[in-house]
Design a protein around this motif. Sequence first.
Motif, PDB file in Angstrom:
ATOM      1  N   GLY A   1       0.821  -1.215   0.000  1.00 55.62           N
ATOM      2  CA  GLY A   1       0.000   0.000   0.000  1.00 55.62           C
ATOM      3  C   GLY A   1       0.849   1.255   0.000  1.00 55.62           C
ATOM      4  O   GLY A   1       0.921   1.945  -0.981  1.00 55.62           O
ATOM      5  N   PRO A   2       1.472   1.608   1.073  1.00 59.27           N
ATOM      6  CA  PRO A   2       1.462   0.958   2.395  1.00 59.27           C
ATOM      7  C   PRO A   2       0.161   1.219   3.146  1.00 59.27           C
ATOM      8  O   PRO A   2      -0.456   2.274   3.001  1.00 59.27           O
ATOM      9  CB  PRO A   2       2.627   1.615   3.124  1.00 59.27           C
ATOM     10  N   VAL A   3      -0.218   0.237   3.930  1.00 57.09           N
ATOM     11  CA  VAL A   3      -1.366   0.366   4.834  1.00 57.09           C
ATOM     12  C   VAL A   3      -0.879  -0.026   6.217  1.00 57.09           C
ATOM     13  O   VAL A   3      -0.443  -1.164   6.423  1.00 57.09           O
ATOM     14  CB  VAL A   3      -2.537  -0.540   4.398  1.00 57.09           C
ATOM     15  N   THR A   4      -0.900   0.919   7.150  1.00 56.72           N
ATOM     16  CA  THR A   4      -0.475   0.699   8.527  1.00 56.72           C
ATOM     17  C   THR A   4      -1.520   1.330   9.434  1.00 56.72           C
ATOM     18  O   THR A   4      -1.825   2.513   9.282  1.00 56.72           O
ATOM     19  CB  THR A   4       0.910   1.329   8.791  1.00 56.72           C
ATOM     20  N   ILE A   5      -2.065   0.549  10.374  1.00 61.81           N
ATOM     21  CA  ILE A   5      -3.163   1.006  11.230  1.00 61.81           C
ATOM     22  C   ILE A   5      -2.906   0.613  12.677  1.00 61.81           C
ATOM     23  O   ILE A   5      -2.512  -0.526  12.959  1.00 61.81           O
ATOM     24  CB  ILE A   5      -4.509   0.423  10.740  1.00 61.81           C
ATOM     25  N   MET A   6      -3.165   1.536  13.590  1.00 58.75           N
ATOM     26  CA  MET A   6      -3.056   1.274  15.030  1.00 58.75           C
ATOM     27  C   MET A   6      -4.451   0.947  15.565  1.00 58.75           C
ATOM     28  O   MET A   6      -5.407   1.656  15.273  1.00 58.75           O
ATOM     29  CB  MET A   6      -2.492   2.502  15.748  1.00 58.75           C
ATOM     30  N   LEU A   7      -4.538  -0.121  16.340  1.00 58.91           N
ATOM     31  CA  LEU A   7      -5.792  -0.535  16.960  1.00 58.91           C
ATOM     32  C   LEU A   7      -5.599  -0.656  18.459  1.00 58.91           C
ATOM     33  O   LEU A   7      -4.528  -1.041  18.925  1.00 58.91           O
ATOM     34  CB  LEU A   7      -6.263  -1.888  16.436  1.00 58.91           C
TER      35      LEU A   7
END
Length: 145
Positions: A137-143
């Motif tokens: 993607g980049p695809v970066t996600i905080m959960l």
Amino acid sequence: MRCLLQRVSSGSVTVDGAIIGEIGPGLVVLACAMLGDTPENVAAMAKKLTNLRIFKDDEGRMNRSLLDTGGSVLVISQFTLAADTTRGNRPGFSAAAPPEEGEKLYDLLCTTLAQMGITVGKGKFGADMKVALVNDGPVTIMLEK
């Protein structure tokens, strides 16, 4: 529980020069058990990780989940996600669960994901790990759950 997830084309983790976990397309998840986390937090995180619609559909939109794509997960224990950097220049980690509890919750996250039908690769809790990934993607996600 805090997790930083990255959508990847591939990922691997090496300990003492040997690859101990690797995946193809899916998610690399850096996971941190926090003080006060419970199995319910872990279950909620596993559900979110598997159902979050961050994979491309046929039209190129992020509209498919890990369950939809049949992707894998590489889960890495990462207590530094609990870092408190509000004072001074040295982070504090007192918000992280104690190691014994953190390891139990980490293992529970991996087990829960596997029970949901996800192929799970793992790091080694508390080890010095080398993590390699190709961020898609980049695809970066905080959960946080």
